[in-house]
Design a protein around this motif. Structure first.
Motif, PDB file in Angstrom:
ATOM      1  N   ARG A  32     -17.158  43.601  32.637  1.00  0.00           N
ATOM      2  CA  ARG A  32     -16.255  44.526  31.955  1.00  0.00           C
ATOM      3  C   ARG A  32     -15.692  45.513  32.981  1.00  0.00           C
ATOM      4  NH1 ARG A  32     -15.252  46.219  26.776  1.00  0.00           N
ATOM      5  NH2 ARG A  32     -16.940  44.958  25.920  1.00  0.00           N
ATOM      6  N   TYR A  33     -14.375  45.545  33.064  1.00  0.00           N
ATOM      7  CA  TYR A  33     -13.686  46.450  33.970  1.00  0.00           C
ATOM      8  C   TYR A  33     -12.489  47.056  33.239  1.00  0.00           C
ATOM      9  CZ  TYR A  33     -10.969  48.125  37.972  1.00  0.00           C
ATOM     10  OH  TYR A  33     -10.244  48.903  38.836  1.00  0.00           O
ATOM     11  N   GLN A  34     -12.431  48.378  33.225  1.00  0.00           N
ATOM     12  CA  GLN A  34     -11.376  49.114  32.525  1.00  0.00           C
ATOM     13  C   GLN A  34     -11.262  48.674  31.068  1.00  0.00           C
ATOM     14  OE1 GLN A  34      -7.869  48.667  35.024  1.00  0.00           O
ATOM     15  NE2 GLN A  34      -8.523  50.383  36.330  1.00  0.00           N
ATOM     16  N   GLY A  35     -12.426  48.496  30.433  1.00  0.00           N
ATOM     17  CA  GLY A  35     -12.479  48.205  29.002  1.00  0.00           C
ATOM     18  C   GLY A  35     -12.273  46.758  28.611  1.00  0.00           C
ATOM     19  N   GLU A  36     -12.073  45.878  29.575  1.00  0.00           N
ATOM     20  CA  GLU A  36     -11.835  44.470  29.261  1.00  0.00           C
ATOM     21  C   GLU A  36     -12.733  43.569  30.101  1.00  0.00           C
ATOM     22  OE1 GLU A  36      -7.778  43.426  29.804  1.00  0.00           O
ATOM     23  OE2 GLU A  36      -7.023  44.850  28.310  1.00  0.00           O
ATOM     24  N   PRO A  43     -13.448  32.498  45.113  1.00  0.00           N
ATOM     25  CA  PRO A  43     -13.866  32.959  46.445  1.00  0.00           C
ATOM     26  C   PRO A  43     -13.958  34.471  46.624  1.00  0.00           C
ATOM     27  CG  PRO A  43     -11.560  32.348  46.497  1.00  0.00           C
ATOM     28  CD  PRO A  43     -12.059  31.996  45.117  1.00  0.00           C
ATOM     29  N   LEU A  44     -13.771  35.278  45.546  1.00  0.00           N
ATOM     30  CA  LEU A  44     -13.963  36.716  45.691  1.00  0.00           C
ATOM     31  C   LEU A  44     -15.393  37.020  46.125  1.00  0.00           C
ATOM     32  CD1 LEU A  44     -12.118  38.183  42.557  1.00  0.00           C
ATOM     33  CD2 LEU A  44     -11.315  38.135  44.924  1.00  0.00           C
ATOM     34  N   GLU A  45     -15.535  37.986  47.005  1.00  0.00           N
ATOM     35  CA  GLU A  45     -16.840  38.452  47.468  1.00  0.00           C
ATOM     36  C   GLU A  45     -17.051  39.882  46.983  1.00  0.00           C
ATOM     37  OE1 GLU A  45     -19.070  36.706  49.004  1.00  0.00           O
ATOM     38  OE2 GLU A  45     -17.913  34.918  49.544  1.00  0.00           O
ATOM     39  N   TRP A  46     -18.275  40.385  47.109  1.00  0.00           N
ATOM     40  CA  TRP A  46     -18.580  41.723  46.612  1.00  0.00           C
ATOM     41  C   TRP A  46     -17.729  42.799  47.272  1.00  0.00           C
ATOM     42  CZ3 TRP A  46     -21.647  43.780  42.776  1.00  0.00           C
ATOM     43  CH2 TRP A  46     -22.294  42.832  41.974  1.00  0.00           C
ATOM     44  N   ASN A  47     -17.371  42.620  48.533  1.00  0.00           N
ATOM     45  CA  ASN A  47     -16.524  43.610  49.202  1.00  0.00           C
ATOM     46  C   ASN A  47     -15.145  43.725  48.560  1.00  0.00           C
ATOM     47  OD1 ASN A  47     -18.474  44.379  51.032  1.00  0.00           O
ATOM     48  ND2 ASN A  47     -17.800  42.929  52.600  1.00  0.00           N
ATOM     49  N   ASP A  48     -14.740  42.706  47.785  1.00  0.00           N
ATOM     50  CA  ASP A  48     -13.438  42.729  47.122  1.00  0.00           C
ATOM     51  C   ASP A  48     -13.437  43.589  45.860  1.00  0.00           C
ATOM     52  OD1 ASP A  48     -12.243  40.904  48.965  1.00  0.00           O
ATOM     53  OD2 ASP A  48     -13.219  39.244  47.910  1.00  0.00           O
ATOM     54  N   PHE A  49     -14.629  43.852  45.292  1.00  0.00           N
ATOM     55  CA  PHE A  49     -14.644  44.574  44.011  1.00  0.00           C
ATOM     56  C   PHE A  49     -15.790  45.576  43.866  1.00  0.00           C
ATOM     57  CE2 PHE A  49     -16.472  40.259  43.366  1.00  0.00           C
ATOM     58  CZ  PHE A  49     -17.793  40.601  43.140  1.00  0.00           C
ATOM     59  N   ARG A  50     -16.579  45.757  44.911  1.00  0.00           N
ATOM     60  CA  ARG A  50     -17.757  46.613  44.808  1.00  0.00           C
ATOM     61  C   ARG A  50     -17.425  48.030  44.322  1.00  0.00           C
ATOM     62  NH1 ARG A  50     -19.686  45.771  49.403  1.00  0.00           N
ATOM     63  NH2 ARG A  50     -21.434  44.401  48.934  1.00  0.00           N
ATOM     64  N   GLU A  51     -16.273  48.564  44.694  1.00  0.00           N
ATOM     65  CA  GLU A  51     -15.914  49.944  44.349  1.00  0.00           C
ATOM     66  C   GLU A  51     -15.299  50.063  42.954  1.00  0.00           C
ATOM     67  OE1 GLU A  51     -16.991  52.131  46.489  1.00  0.00           O
ATOM     68  OE2 GLU A  51     -17.580  50.476  47.816  1.00  0.00           O
ATOM     69  N   LYS A  52     -15.208  48.987  42.215  1.00  0.00           N
ATOM     70  CA  LYS A  52     -14.497  49.013  40.930  1.00  0.00           C
ATOM     71  C   LYS A  52     -15.377  49.353  39.724  1.00  0.00           C
ATOM     72  CE  LYS A  52     -10.659  45.998  42.139  1.00  0.00           C
ATOM     73  NZ  LYS A  52      -9.892  44.779  41.795  1.00  0.00           N
ATOM     74  N   ASN A  53     -16.662  49.581  39.934  1.00  0.00           N
ATOM     75  CA  ASN A  53     -17.561  49.967  38.840  1.00  0.00           C
ATOM     76  C   ASN A  53     -17.508  48.959  37.685  1.00  0.00           C
ATOM     77  OD1 ASN A  53     -19.504  51.579  37.634  1.00  0.00           O
ATOM     78  ND2 ASN A  53     -17.997  52.835  36.569  1.00  0.00           N
ATOM     79  N   ILE A  54     -17.784  47.703  38.015  1.00  0.00           N
ATOM     80  CA  ILE A  54     -17.767  46.612  37.037  1.00  0.00           C
ATOM     81  C   ILE A  54     -19.161  46.479  36.419  1.00  0.00           C
ATOM     82  CG2 ILE A  54     -17.390  44.137  36.714  1.00  0.00           C
ATOM     83  CD1 ILE A  54     -15.735  44.359  39.411  1.00  0.00           C
ATOM     84  N   LEU A  55     -19.218  46.350  35.087  1.00  0.00           N
ATOM     85  CA  LEU A  55     -20.474  46.046  34.411  1.00  0.00           C
ATOM     86  C   LEU A  55     -20.510  44.536  34.184  1.00  0.00           C
ATOM     87  CD1 LEU A  55     -20.887  48.901  31.770  1.00  0.00           C
ATOM     88  CD2 LEU A  55     -22.098  48.599  33.934  1.00  0.00           C
ATOM     89  N   PHE A  56     -21.276  43.850  35.019  1.00  0.00           N
ATOM     90  CA  PHE A  56     -21.284  42.392  34.948  1.00  0.00           C
ATOM     91  C   PHE A  56     -22.083  41.905  33.744  1.00  0.00           C
ATOM     92  CE2 PHE A  56     -19.885  42.650  39.354  1.00  0.00           C
ATOM     93  CZ  PHE A  56     -18.879  41.685  39.328  1.00  0.00           C
ATOM     94  N   ARG A  57     -21.417  41.105  32.919  1.00  0.00           N
ATOM     95  CA  ARG A  57     -22.052  40.493  31.757  1.00  0.00           C
ATOM     96  C   ARG A  57     -22.828  39.253  32.169  1.00  0.00           C
ATOM     97  NH1 ARG A  57     -24.113  41.320  26.786  1.00  0.00           N
ATOM     98  NH2 ARG A  57     -24.020  39.442  25.536  1.00  0.00           N
ATOM     99  N   ILE A  58     -22.232  38.481  33.082  1.00  0.00           N
ATOM    100  CA  ILE A  58     -22.914  37.270  33.529  1.00  0.00           C
ATOM    101  C   ILE A  58     -22.463  36.902  34.939  1.00  0.00           C
ATOM    102  CG2 ILE A  58     -21.196  35.713  32.508  1.00  0.00           C
ATOM    103  CD1 ILE A  58     -23.571  33.785  31.922  1.00  0.00           C
ATOM    104  N   ILE A  59     -23.439  36.578  35.755  1.00  0.00           N
ATOM    105  CA  ILE A  59     -23.213  35.928  37.037  1.00  0.00           C
ATOM    106  C   ILE A  59     -24.049  34.661  37.006  1.00  0.00           C
ATOM    107  CG2 ILE A  59     -23.513  36.053  39.538  1.00  0.00           C
ATOM    108  CD1 ILE A  59     -23.027  39.051  39.357  1.00  0.00           C
ATOM    109  N   GLU A  60     -23.422  33.555  37.348  1.00  0.00           N
ATOM    110  CA  GLU A  60     -24.086  32.259  37.246  1.00  0.00           C
ATOM    111  C   GLU A  60     -24.313  31.673  38.629  1.00  0.00           C
ATOM    112  OE1 GLU A  60     -23.449  28.629  34.269  1.00  0.00           O
ATOM    113  OE2 GLU A  60     -21.853  28.740  35.780  1.00  0.00           O
ATOM    114  N   ALA A  61     -25.590  31.337  38.916  1.00  0.00           N
ATOM    115  CA  ALA A  61     -25.975  30.713  40.181  1.00  0.00           C
ATOM    116  C   ALA A  61     -26.473  29.302  39.884  1.00  0.00           C
ATOM    117  CB  ALA A  61     -27.064  31.534  40.860  1.00  0.00           C
ATOM    118  N   ARG A  62     -25.983  28.327  40.649  1.00  0.00           N
ATOM    119  CA  ARG A  62     -26.332  26.928  40.411  1.00  0.00           C
ATOM    120  C   ARG A  62     -26.833  26.257  41.682  1.00  0.00           C
ATOM    121  NH1 ARG A  62     -22.118  23.809  36.683  1.00  0.00           N
ATOM    122  NH2 ARG A  62     -21.806  25.323  35.019  1.00  0.00           N
ATOM    123  N   ARG A  63     -27.781  25.377  41.484  1.00  0.00           N
ATOM    124  CA  ARG A  63     -28.232  24.509  42.565  1.00  0.00           C
ATOM    125  C   ARG A  63     -28.775  23.238  41.941  1.00  0.00           C
ATOM    126  NH1 ARG A  63     -32.769  25.661  47.310  1.00  0.00           N
ATOM    127  NH2 ARG A  63     -32.610  23.585  48.238  1.00  0.00           N
TER     128      ARG A  63
END
Length: 198
Positions: A32-36, A43-63
């Motif tokens: 959720r970012y800016q209410g949405e 290919p986005l990395e954390w340095n691309d959005f770390r300062e945006k104060n995002i509340l992550f609902r789901i991050i999926e890791a696969r192997r």
């Protein structure tokens, strides 16, 4: 087939880094970012959005045949485990759950069964939930801490057969104590899950 577990955690970036360093790929990030709700997938990395104060609902890791998800929570909290099942087995398991008095929520994407052990069970019929069935990476066994006895017996009733891939211990906080994942080293993730190779 046991393939999945999900945690809520304040250690979102650290958890992603941990699984990436242990051979997992990140397949999606939704937050959720800016209410949405928006996607911040590779290919986005954390340095691309770390300062945006995002509340992550789901991050999926696969192997391979393992799928681990996590999202932001104020404290570390285990939410559910997941099984990849055939459509026929899905319907049979749901019927068994209802006969046991457990709540069943069926949707197009997946089904959740609420257990009396303070965690849920996800049933997934789509093989798209994993990268592929491989002997190199699979979730073989979990040790789950619960506040009450009887988990193994109830799971055997739910699945209609003995269950050997889940072992339970009683304790103060519901959590995954140990995960046995083929192809991984002996390590502990940022949420306290001790991972062992088999």
């Amino acid at each position: 087939m046991l393939f999945h577990y999900h945690y809520w955690t304040p250690h979102v970036e650290e958890t992603e880094k941990f699984y990436r360093e242990n051979g997992f790929r990140i397949s999606q990030r939704v937050g959720r970012y800016q209410g949405e709700f928006q996607e911040f997938n590779p290919p986005l990395e954390w340095n691309d959005f770390r300062e945006k104060n995002i509340l992550f609902r789901i991050i999926e890791a696969r192997r391979g045949a393992v799928n681990i998800t996590f999202g932001f929570g104020k404290k570390v909290m285990f939410d559910h485990i997941g099984y990849l099942v055939t459509p026929e087995n899905h319907d049979r398991i749901c019927k068994n759950a209802r006969n046991m008095g457990w709540d069943v929520q069926v949707s197009e994407r997946r089904t959740f069964i609420a257990t009396p052990y303070s965690f849920r069970i996800e049933l997934q019929t789509s093989k798209d939930a994993i990268d592929g069935i491989t002997e190199e990476a699979e979730l073989q066994k979990l040790t789950i801490v619960t506040k009450r006895n009887g988990l193994e017996n109830d799971l055997s009733l739910l699945f209609g057969q003995p269950v050997s891939h889940i072992v339970s211990e009683t304790g103060e906080m519901v959590a995954i104590k140990e995960a046995f994942i083929k192809g991984m080293p002996d390590v502990t993730d940022p949420n306290g899950v001790r991972i062992y190779k088999r």
